[in-house]
Design an enzyme around this catalytic site. Structure first.
Site, PDB file in Angstrom:
ATOM      1  N   TRP A   1       7.663  10.190 -13.971  1.00 27.50           N
ATOM      2  CA  TRP A   1       9.005  10.013 -14.535  1.00 27.50           C
ATOM      3  C   TRP A   1       9.029   8.960 -15.567  1.00 27.50           C
ATOM      4  O   TRP A   1       8.721   7.905 -15.532  1.00 27.50           O
ATOM      5  CB  TRP A   1      10.038   9.716 -13.457  1.00 27.50           C
ATOM      6  CG  TRP A   1      10.038  10.702 -12.350  1.00 27.50           C
ATOM      7  CD1 TRP A   1       9.801  10.425 -11.047  1.00 27.50           C
ATOM      8  CD2 TRP A   1      10.267  12.119 -12.390  1.00 27.50           C
ATOM      9  NE1 TRP A   1       9.878  11.565 -10.290  1.00 27.50           N
ATOM     10  CE2 TRP A   1      10.159  12.622 -11.081  1.00 27.50           C
ATOM     11  CE3 TRP A   1      10.549  13.014 -13.409  1.00 27.50           C
ATOM     12  CZ2 TRP A   1      10.331  13.966 -10.776  1.00 27.50           C
ATOM     13  CZ3 TRP A   1      10.701  14.354 -13.088  1.00 27.50           C
ATOM     14  CH2 TRP A   1      10.608  14.825 -11.789  1.00 27.50           C
TER      15      TRP A   1
ATOM     16  N   TYR B   1       5.331  -9.032  -8.434  1.00 26.03           N
ATOM     17  CA  TYR B   1       4.525  -8.028  -7.732  1.00 26.03           C
ATOM     18  C   TYR B   1       3.852  -7.090  -8.735  1.00 26.03           C
ATOM     19  O   TYR B   1       2.647  -6.859  -8.683  1.00 26.03           O
ATOM     20  CB  TYR B   1       5.410  -7.235  -6.769  1.00 26.03           C
ATOM     21  CG  TYR B   1       4.674  -6.186  -5.980  1.00 26.03           C
ATOM     22  CD1 TYR B   1       3.972  -6.518  -4.830  1.00 26.03           C
ATOM     23  CD2 TYR B   1       4.673  -4.855  -6.382  1.00 26.03           C
ATOM     24  CE1 TYR B   1       3.294  -5.553  -4.093  1.00 26.03           C
ATOM     25  CE2 TYR B   1       3.999  -3.885  -5.658  1.00 26.03           C
ATOM     26  CZ  TYR B   1       3.311  -4.250  -4.514  1.00 26.03           C
ATOM     27  OH  TYR B   1       2.634  -3.300  -3.804  1.00 26.03           O
TER      28      TYR B   1
ATOM     29  N   LYS C   1      -0.253  -6.493  -9.706  1.00 27.71           N
ATOM     30  CA  LYS C   1      -0.917  -5.184  -9.670  1.00 27.71           C
ATOM     31  C   LYS C   1      -1.555  -4.865 -11.023  1.00 27.71           C
ATOM     32  O   LYS C   1      -2.660  -4.321 -11.087  1.00 27.71           O
ATOM     33  CB  LYS C   1       0.068  -4.082  -9.273  1.00 27.71           C
ATOM     34  CG  LYS C   1       0.634  -4.248  -7.889  1.00 27.71           C
ATOM     35  CD  LYS C   1      -0.451  -4.280  -6.846  1.00 27.71           C
ATOM     36  CE  LYS C   1       0.133  -4.444  -5.469  1.00 27.71           C
ATOM     37  NZ  LYS C   1      -0.876  -4.473  -4.416  1.00 27.71           N
TER      38      LYS C   1
ATOM     39  N   THR D   1       3.108   3.952   6.542  1.00 24.87           N
ATOM     40  CA  THR D   1       2.356   3.108   7.472  1.00 24.87           C
ATOM     41  C   THR D   1       3.330   2.456   8.443  1.00 24.87           C
ATOM     42  O   THR D   1       4.551   2.546   8.273  1.00 24.87           O
ATOM     43  CB  THR D   1       1.585   1.989   6.727  1.00 24.87           C
ATOM     44  OG1 THR D   1       2.542   1.091   6.148  1.00 24.87           O
ATOM     45  CG2 THR D   1       0.673   2.553   5.641  1.00 24.87           C
TER      46      THR D   1
END
Length: 109
Positions: free
Chosen positions: A109, A14, A18, A49
Site C-alpha cells: 500500500w 522504532y 529497523k 505470537t
C-alpha cells in the site's frame, strides 16, 4: 517491514532502528564480501505470537491494522522458516546485502 514503511502508529524511533538494520546488512556485506561471507536480513511483518496476541484481538490496540492486510491475517512465525533455510543454503549463493520482506503484502500500500 518497518524498515520500508512509516507505520500508522507514531513510531519514529522504532522505524529508524529497523531501517538501521537494513543499512547494517548492506554495510556488513561490503565489509565482509572479501571473506566470502554473505549477509542478508529477514524483515517480518506483524506475526501472531504470544506477545502480540492481545494487541491484535478484537478491541486490541492494533486490531484495526488487520484491515490493512491484503491477506487479512497475521503471519505465523513458522512462515519465516522457509526463507531462513533458503538463505542458509547454497540455493542463495548469489544473494547478499538484501532485506527480504515477509509481511502478507502489508507494504504494497
Amino acid at each position: 517491514m518497518s524498515t520500508f514503511i512509516a507505520n500508522t502508529e507514531a513510531q519514529s524511533a522504532y522505524n529508524t532502528s529497523k531501517a538501521a538494520v537494513a543499512m547494517m546488512t548492506k554495510t556488513m556485506t561490503s565489509e565482509w564480501i572479501g571473506d566470502n561471507i554473505r549477509v542478508n536480513a529477514i524483515a517480518p511483518g506483524y506475526m501472531k505470537t504470544e506477545m502480540t496476541k492481545l494487541i491484535f484481538e478484537l478491541g486490541g490496540e492494533l486490531a484495526h491494522v488487520l484491515d490493512m492486510f491484503p491477506m487479512k491475517c497475521l503471519g505465523e512465525p513458522h512462515e519465516l522458516g522457509g526463507l531462513a533455510i533458503y538463505l542458509a543454503s547454497e540455493a542463495s549463493s548469489f544473494v547478499t546485502g538484501s532485506s527480504f520482506i515477509v509481511d502478507g503484502g502489508y507494504t504494497i500500500w
